[in-house]
Motif scaffolding. Sequence first.
Motif, PDB file in Angstrom:
ATOM      1  N   GLN A  27       0.812  -1.211   0.000  1.00 33.71           N
ATOM      2  CA  GLN A  27       0.000   0.000   0.000  1.00 33.71           C
ATOM      3  C   GLN A  27       0.853   1.271   0.000  1.00 33.71           C
ATOM      4  O   GLN A  27       0.356   2.338  -0.323  1.00 33.71           O
ATOM      5  N   MET A  30       5.883   2.528  -3.142  1.00 32.79           N
ATOM      6  CA  MET A  30       7.099   3.314  -3.320  1.00 32.79           C
ATOM      7  C   MET A  30       7.829   2.845  -4.572  1.00 32.79           C
ATOM      8  O   MET A  30       7.806   1.675  -4.910  1.00 32.79           O
ATOM      9  N   SER A  31       8.491   3.780  -5.231  1.00 39.77           N
ATOM     10  CA  SER A  31       9.331   3.381  -6.355  1.00 39.77           C
ATOM     11  C   SER A  31      10.664   2.850  -5.807  1.00 39.77           C
ATOM     12  O   SER A  31      10.897   2.847  -4.607  1.00 39.77           O
ATOM     13  N   MET A  97       5.126   8.673   2.814  1.00 39.21           N
ATOM     14  CA  MET A  97       4.773   8.875   1.409  1.00 39.21           C
ATOM     15  C   MET A  97       3.326   8.452   1.145  1.00 39.21           C
ATOM     16  O   MET A  97       2.625   9.083   0.361  1.00 39.21           O
ATOM     17  N   GLY A  98       2.882   7.383   1.811  1.00 40.14           N
ATOM     18  CA  GLY A  98       1.499   6.941   1.660  1.00 40.14           C
ATOM     19  C   GLY A  98       0.515   7.946   2.200  1.00 40.14           C
ATOM     20  O   GLY A  98      -0.547   8.164   1.622  1.00 40.14           O
ATOM     21  N   SER A  99       0.843   8.571   3.326  1.00 41.91           N
ATOM     22  CA  SER A  99      -0.069   9.565   3.892  1.00 41.91           C
ATOM     23  C   SER A  99      -0.064  10.864   3.095  1.00 41.91           C
ATOM     24  O   SER A  99      -1.049  11.606   3.100  1.00 41.91           O
ATOM     25  N   MET A 100       1.019  11.153   2.403  1.00 40.53           N
ATOM     26  CA  MET A 100       1.078  12.369   1.585  1.00 40.53           C
ATOM     27  C   MET A 100       0.250  12.233   0.317  1.00 40.53           C
ATOM     28  O   MET A 100      -0.185  13.229  -0.247  1.00 40.53           O
ATOM     29  N   LYS A 101       0.003  11.003  -0.130  1.00 47.17           N
ATOM     30  CA  LYS A 101      -0.771  10.796  -1.351  1.00 47.17           C
ATOM     31  C   LYS A 101      -2.272  10.989  -1.118  1.00 47.17           C
ATOM     32  O   LYS A 101      -3.023  11.161  -2.045  1.00 47.17           O
ATOM     33  N   LYS A 102      -2.691  10.920   0.139  1.00 47.92           N
ATOM     34  CA  LYS A 102      -4.121  11.016   0.446  1.00 47.92           C
ATOM     35  C   LYS A 102      -4.598  12.431   0.511  1.00 47.92           C
ATOM     36  O   LYS A 102      -4.014  13.373   0.660  1.00 47.92           O
TER      37      LYS A 102
END
Length: 102
Positions: A27, A30-31, A97-102
């Motif tokens: 989830q 990340m690249s 990074m996951g929380s920044m995409k939301k």
Amino acid sequence: METLLPIIVQIVTGIIGGQAVGAAVKQAAMSQLPKILSGAIGGVAGGAILNSLMGGSIDPAAVAQAAGSLGSSLNIQNIVGGVGGGAILTAIVGAVMGSMKK
């Protein structure tokens, strides 16, 4: 070379730990570059922290004599600290990074 080899071991094992966490936590999405960088940085940090905490518990000279010239670099602090530090920092970076995409 004796001071550089433990850092190389920590970087490589940190990248391995970071790649393992990156593969397990899909989830985060990340690249490769953030996984490699956070794994390498976390590996060096984790190895340094574990070496400072367990510095006197394993005699590097005895390990080097038993395993050859690479023995002092391939000790448990460098390997476990590298994998653990790389995995932890990669998980933190993935969460951010996951929380920044939301």
